[in-house]
Scaffold this motif. Structure first.
Motif, PDB file in Angstrom:
ATOM      1  N   ASP A  69       0.945  -1.326  -0.219  1.00 25.24           N
ATOM      2  CA  ASP A  69       0.365   0.210  -0.268  1.00 25.24           C
ATOM      3  C   ASP A  69       1.211   1.503  -0.240  1.00 25.24           C
ATOM      4  N   PRO A  70       0.611   2.066  -0.821  1.00 22.44           N
ATOM      5  CA  PRO A  70       1.202   3.451  -1.035  1.00 22.44           C
ATOM      6  C   PRO A  70       1.407   3.824   0.467  1.00 22.44           C
ATOM      7  N   GLU A  71      -0.040   3.840   1.045  1.00 13.64           N
ATOM      8  CA  GLU A  71       0.663   4.918   2.089  1.00 13.64           C
ATOM      9  C   GLU A  71       1.776   4.269   3.383  1.00 13.64           C
ATOM     10  N   ASP A  72       1.287   2.551   3.313  1.00  8.83           N
ATOM     11  CA  ASP A  72       2.149   2.257   4.253  1.00  8.83           C
ATOM     12  C   ASP A  72       4.525   2.012   3.878  1.00  8.83           C
ATOM     13  N   VAL A  73       4.272   2.707   2.605  1.00  6.09           N
ATOM     14  CA  VAL A  73       5.799   2.786   1.747  1.00  6.09           C
ATOM     15  C   VAL A  73       6.242   4.417   1.953  1.00  6.09           C
ATOM     16  N   ALA A  74       5.288   4.799   2.175  1.00 11.99           N
ATOM     17  CA  ALA A  74       5.536   6.804   2.299  1.00 11.99           C
ATOM     18  C   ALA A  74       5.806   7.175   3.539  1.00 11.99           C
TER      19      ALA A  74
END
Length: 175
Positions: free
Chosen positions: A87-92
């Motif tokens: 998930d982009p939110e988990d990487v950002a």
């Protein structure tokens, strides 16, 4: 402290990434955590092998790391068949999960050209050691140190209790 050693497969994977993204001045991948959080590394890796899929400057100009990450994951899913495992939110974040990043980059490695030069491997070997220690490894070292401190404190407390509550030879001398 074997957990602090970077494995050969990680070193080869990091060498491949650095070699693939060398022509992207905004990208400097030195680990499998914080180097990926802005989304540029994933996009540069894809663009370096498949430049026909998107315009680099358009993606680099996106303001949000989440947008860049989402773009990379969607391109990889649509054109390379790699499921959107992250998930982009988990990487950002300041320090995304190393194992998750490694898993995803390994998926890219399996479908993109894999040529890695010895020069790229030597370059990774020369990276300063502190840049290759992940948050998880840092926490592991502190947990071990804390565990040793707690064990020592417990042992010291136990010895003091034994001393206080067990009869001593000198006690026999007192009526």
């Amino acid at each position: 402290m074997a957990g602090l050693q970077q494995t050969n497969s990680e070193m080869i994977l990091l060498s491949w990434v650095r070699q693939s993204t060398r022509n992207y001045p905004q990208v400097n991948v030195i680990n499998f955590t914080s180097s990926w959080s802005d989304g540029l590394a994933f996009n540069a890796l894809l663009h370096s092998h498949r430049p026909e899929l998107f315009d680099w400057n358009t993606v680099a100009a996106l303001q949000s790391p989440v947008q860049r990450l989402d773009h990379a994951f969607n391109i990889a899913r649509q054109h390379l068949g790699i499921e959107k495992l992250l998930d982009p939110e988990d990487v950002a974040t300041a320090c995304p999960d190393k194992k998750s990043i490694l898993m995803y980059v390994t998926s890219l490695f399996q479908v993109l050209p894999q040529k890695v030069t010895m020069e790229a491997i030597r370059e990774v070997e020369m990276l300063p050691r502190h840049t290759r220690v992940t948050r998880e490894e840092h926490i592991e070292v502190h947990q071990q140190h804390f565990s040793q401190e707690v064990s020592f404190t417990f042992l010291l407390s136990f010895c003091c209790l034994l001393f206080l509550y067990l009869p001593h030879e000198s006690d026999a001398m007192w009526p």
